[in-house]
Design an enzyme around this catalytic site. Sequence first.
Site, mmCIF file in Angstrom:
data_model
loop_
_atom_site.group_PDB
_atom_site.id
_atom_site.type_symbol
_atom_site.label_atom_id
_atom_site.label_comp_id
_atom_site.label_asym_id
_atom_site.label_seq_id
_atom_site.Cartn_x
_atom_site.Cartn_y
_atom_site.Cartn_z
ATOM 1 N N HIS A 1 -60.225 -56.151 4.301
ATOM 2 C CA HIS A 1 -59.781 -57.350 5.009
ATOM 3 C C HIS A 1 -60.297 -57.290 6.439
ATOM 4 O O HIS A 1 -60.467 -56.208 7.004
ATOM 5 C CB HIS A 1 -58.251 -57.441 4.995
ATOM 6 C CG HIS A 1 -57.715 -57.809 3.654
ATOM 7 N ND1 HIS A 1 -57.573 -59.107 3.249
ATOM 8 C CD2 HIS A 1 -57.318 -57.049 2.614
ATOM 9 C CE1 HIS A 1 -57.093 -59.133 2.022
ATOM 10 N NE2 HIS A 1 -56.931 -57.886 1.605
ATOM 11 N N ASN B 1 -62.335 -41.724 -16.907
ATOM 12 C CA ASN B 1 -61.081 -41.356 -17.519
ATOM 13 C C ASN B 1 -60.026 -42.427 -17.273
ATOM 14 O O ASN B 1 -60.278 -43.428 -16.609
ATOM 15 C CB ASN B 1 -60.633 -39.990 -16.982
ATOM 16 C CG ASN B 1 -60.116 -39.102 -18.094
ATOM 17 O OD1 ASN B 1 -59.383 -39.550 -18.970
ATOM 18 N ND2 ASN B 1 -60.502 -37.838 -18.053
ATOM 19 N N LYS C 1 -69.676 -28.108 0.821
ATOM 20 C CA LYS C 1 -70.786 -27.197 0.580
ATOM 21 C C LYS C 1 -71.931 -27.941 -0.095
ATOM 22 O O LYS C 1 -71.768 -29.047 -0.593
ATOM 23 C CB LYS C 1 -70.355 -26.015 -0.275
ATOM 24 C CG LYS C 1 -69.984 -26.370 -1.702
ATOM 25 C CD LYS C 1 -69.590 -25.120 -2.493
ATOM 26 C CE LYS C 1 -69.327 -25.453 -3.951
ATOM 27 N NZ LYS C 1 -69.028 -24.250 -4.738
ATOM 28 N N ALA D 1 -61.184 -33.972 -6.072
ATOM 29 C CA ALA D 1 -59.978 -34.710 -6.435
ATOM 30 C C ALA D 1 -59.177 -35.056 -5.187
ATOM 31 O O ALA D 1 -59.036 -34.239 -4.276
ATOM 32 C CB ALA D 1 -59.130 -33.881 -7.392
#
Length: 190
Positions: free
Chosen positions: A120, A90, A186, A163
Amino acid sequence: MLSLSQALKRWGREPVIGTTADEIETMRFYSRQAQKILMEINTQYHEPEVLRQLFSRLIGRPVDETFAFFPPFYTDFGKNIHLGKNVFFNSGCKFQDQGGIFIGDNVLIGHNVVLATLNHHPAPDKRSELMPGRIVLHEGVWIGANATITAGVTVGRYAIVAAGAVVNRDVPPYTVVGGVPAHFIKNIEQ
Protein backbone atom coordinates in the site's frame (compact mmCIF):
# COMPACT_ATOMS: atom_id res chain seq x y z
CA MET A 1 -13.74 -3.25 -16.43
CA LEU A 2 -10.33 -3.84 -17.99
CA SER A 3 -9.58 -6.93 -20.00
CA LEU A 4 -7.12 -9.29 -18.34
CA SER A 5 -4.38 -8.42 -20.85
CA GLN A 6 -4.96 -4.67 -20.30
CA ALA A 7 -4.80 -5.12 -16.53
CA LEU A 8 -1.64 -7.23 -16.57
CA LYS A 9 0.09 -4.84 -18.95
CA ARG A 10 -0.81 -1.82 -16.81
CA TRP A 11 0.13 -3.52 -13.54
CA GLY A 12 3.48 -4.55 -15.00
CA ARG A 13 4.50 -1.00 -15.85
CA GLU A 14 2.71 1.41 -13.48
CA PRO A 15 4.19 2.26 -10.07
CA VAL A 16 0.72 2.72 -8.52
CA ILE A 17 -2.45 0.75 -9.33
CA GLY A 18 -5.97 0.43 -7.99
CA THR A 19 -6.71 4.10 -8.55
CA THR A 20 -9.58 3.74 -11.03
CA ALA A 21 -13.00 2.13 -10.79
CA ASP A 22 -12.12 -0.08 -13.80
CA GLU A 23 -9.01 -1.46 -12.07
CA ILE A 24 -10.83 -2.13 -8.83
CA GLU A 25 -13.69 -3.86 -10.67
CA THR A 26 -11.15 -5.99 -12.58
CA MET A 27 -9.34 -7.00 -9.38
CA ARG A 28 -12.60 -7.94 -7.68
CA PHE A 29 -13.86 -9.90 -10.70
CA TYR A 30 -10.74 -12.08 -10.89
CA SER A 31 -10.61 -12.42 -7.10
CA ARG A 32 -14.10 -13.90 -7.14
CA GLN A 33 -13.12 -16.28 -9.96
CA ALA A 34 -10.07 -17.38 -7.96
CA GLN A 35 -12.18 -17.92 -4.84
CA LYS A 36 -14.49 -20.29 -6.72
CA ILE A 37 -11.61 -22.39 -8.05
CA LEU A 38 -9.82 -22.35 -4.69
CA MET A 39 -12.93 -23.64 -2.94
CA GLU A 40 -12.86 -26.60 -5.31
CA ILE A 41 -9.12 -27.16 -4.75
CA ASN A 42 -9.17 -26.73 -0.98
CA THR A 43 -12.35 -28.44 0.18
CA GLN A 44 -12.01 -31.97 -1.17
CA TYR A 45 -9.37 -34.53 -2.11
CA HIS A 46 -8.11 -34.56 -5.71
CA GLU A 47 -5.61 -36.78 -7.51
CA PRO A 48 -2.45 -34.91 -8.64
CA GLU A 49 -3.58 -34.75 -12.28
CA VAL A 50 -6.87 -33.11 -11.28
CA LEU A 51 -5.02 -30.63 -9.04
CA ARG A 52 -2.86 -29.63 -12.02
CA GLN A 53 -5.99 -29.14 -14.14
CA LEU A 54 -7.59 -26.97 -11.46
CA PHE A 55 -4.40 -24.95 -11.02
CA SER A 56 -4.23 -24.44 -14.79
CA ARG A 57 -7.77 -23.02 -14.66
CA LEU A 58 -6.76 -20.80 -11.76
CA ILE A 59 -3.77 -19.23 -13.53
CA GLY A 60 -5.30 -19.29 -17.02
CA ARG A 61 -2.61 -21.39 -18.70
CA PRO A 62 -1.44 -25.01 -18.67
CA VAL A 63 1.05 -26.12 -16.02
CA ASP A 64 3.75 -28.68 -16.69
CA GLU A 65 3.02 -32.31 -15.78
CA THR A 66 5.95 -32.17 -13.31
CA PHE A 67 4.26 -29.44 -11.22
CA ALA A 68 2.86 -30.53 -7.86
CA PHE A 69 1.42 -28.91 -4.77
CA PHE A 70 -0.36 -29.83 -1.55
CA PRO A 71 -3.55 -27.95 -0.74
CA PRO A 72 -4.72 -25.80 0.78
CA PHE A 73 -3.44 -23.02 -1.47
CA TYR A 74 -4.55 -19.39 -1.48
CA THR A 75 -4.36 -16.49 -3.92
CA ASP A 76 -6.40 -13.34 -4.31
CA PHE A 77 -5.97 -13.06 -8.09
CA GLY A 78 -4.34 -16.09 -9.72
CA LYS A 79 -3.83 -14.87 -13.27
CA ASN A 80 -0.28 -13.54 -12.81
CA ILE A 81 1.41 -16.70 -11.52
CA HIS A 82 3.97 -18.21 -13.93
CA LEU A 83 5.51 -21.63 -13.23
CA GLY A 84 8.51 -23.48 -14.62
CA LYS A 85 8.98 -27.25 -14.66
CA ASN A 86 9.37 -29.49 -11.63
CA VAL A 87 7.98 -26.89 -9.21
CA PHE A 88 6.59 -28.01 -5.86
CA PHE A 89 4.94 -26.07 -3.10
CA ASN A 90 3.71 -27.41 0.18
CA SER A 91 0.42 -26.78 1.95
CA GLY A 92 -0.79 -23.41 3.17
CA CYS A 93 1.01 -21.16 0.67
CA LYS A 94 -0.45 -17.71 0.00
CA PHE A 95 0.38 -15.90 -3.25
CA GLN A 96 -0.71 -12.30 -3.84
CA ASP A 97 0.14 -12.16 -7.53
CA GLN A 98 -1.21 -8.94 -9.08
CA GLY A 99 2.37 -7.69 -9.43
CA GLY A 100 3.51 -10.97 -11.02
CA ILE A 101 5.06 -14.12 -9.58
CA PHE A 102 7.62 -15.88 -11.78
CA ILE A 103 8.86 -19.26 -10.54
CA GLY A 104 11.68 -21.01 -12.39
CA ASP A 105 12.39 -24.71 -12.86
CA ASN A 106 13.14 -26.99 -9.90
CA VAL A 107 11.87 -24.58 -7.24
CA LEU A 108 10.73 -25.86 -3.83
CA ILE A 109 8.41 -23.77 -1.66
CA GLY A 110 7.75 -24.82 1.94
CA HIS A 111 4.62 -24.79 4.10
CA ASN A 112 2.82 -21.47 4.64
CA VAL A 113 5.10 -19.36 2.43
CA VAL A 114 3.75 -15.91 1.54
CA LEU A 115 4.63 -14.26 -1.79
CA ALA A 116 3.24 -10.71 -1.61
CA THR A 117 3.56 -8.56 -4.75
CA LEU A 118 1.58 -5.54 -3.52
CA ASN A 119 2.33 -2.80 -1.03
CA HIS A 120 0.00 0.00 0.00
CA HIS A 121 1.13 3.55 -0.64
CA PRO A 122 2.90 4.85 2.50
CA ALA A 123 1.23 8.29 2.40
CA PRO A 124 -1.86 8.28 4.66
CA ASP A 125 -4.03 10.11 2.11
CA LYS A 126 -3.07 7.57 -0.60
CA ARG A 127 -3.12 4.41 1.53
CA SER A 128 -5.76 2.70 -0.64
CA GLU A 129 -3.45 2.90 -3.67
CA LEU A 130 -1.42 -0.22 -4.44
CA MET A 131 2.22 -0.44 -5.47
CA PRO A 132 2.99 -3.65 -7.41
CA GLY A 133 6.37 -5.33 -7.64
CA ARG A 134 7.09 -8.65 -9.29
CA ILE A 135 8.65 -11.53 -7.41
CA VAL A 136 11.08 -13.77 -9.30
CA LEU A 137 12.32 -17.10 -7.96
CA HIS A 138 15.06 -18.35 -10.27
CA GLU A 139 15.97 -21.98 -11.01
CA GLY A 140 16.62 -24.29 -8.07
CA VAL A 141 15.50 -21.89 -5.33
CA TRP A 142 14.32 -23.38 -2.02
CA ILE A 143 12.05 -21.27 0.17
CA GLY A 144 11.73 -22.61 3.73
CA ALA A 145 8.47 -22.90 5.65
CA ASN A 146 6.75 -19.74 6.87
CA ALA A 147 9.02 -17.39 4.89
CA THR A 148 7.65 -14.19 3.37
CA ILE A 149 8.95 -12.70 0.12
CA THR A 150 7.89 -9.09 -0.44
CA ALA A 151 7.14 -7.10 -3.59
CA GLY A 152 9.98 -6.45 -6.00
CA VAL A 153 12.31 -9.21 -4.74
CA THR A 154 14.34 -11.52 -6.98
CA VAL A 155 15.85 -14.69 -5.47
CA GLY A 156 18.86 -15.86 -7.47
CA ARG A 157 19.59 -19.35 -8.80
CA TYR A 158 19.93 -22.11 -6.20
CA ALA A 159 19.60 -19.70 -3.27
CA ILE A 160 17.98 -20.84 -0.03
CA VAL A 161 15.65 -18.71 2.06
CA ALA A 162 15.59 -20.06 5.63
CA ALA A 163 12.34 -20.91 7.36
CA GLY A 164 10.59 -17.89 8.85
CA ALA A 165 12.67 -15.31 6.96
CA VAL A 166 11.19 -12.04 5.72
CA VAL A 167 12.91 -11.17 2.45
CA ASN A 168 12.65 -7.50 1.45
CA ARG A 169 15.65 -7.24 -0.89
CA ASP A 170 17.17 -9.33 -3.67
CA VAL A 171 18.97 -12.56 -2.77
CA PRO A 172 22.16 -13.35 -4.74
CA PRO A 173 22.54 -16.75 -6.44
CA TYR A 174 24.05 -19.62 -4.43
CA THR A 175 23.53 -17.98 -1.04
CA VAL A 176 21.56 -18.73 2.12
CA VAL A 177 19.61 -15.92 3.76
CA GLY A 178 17.53 -15.91 6.94
CA GLY A 179 16.12 -13.74 9.68
CA VAL A 180 13.82 -10.72 9.93
CA PRO A 181 14.66 -8.90 7.81
CA ALA A 182 16.58 -11.57 5.91
CA HIS A 183 20.35 -11.21 5.87
CA PHE A 184 23.24 -13.14 4.31
CA ILE A 185 24.17 -16.32 6.21
CA LYS A 186 26.57 -18.13 3.88
CA ASN A 187 27.48 -19.03 0.32
CA ILE A 188 26.52 -22.36 -1.21
CA GLU A 189 29.34 -24.25 -2.90
CA GLN A 190 28.63 -24.87 -6.57
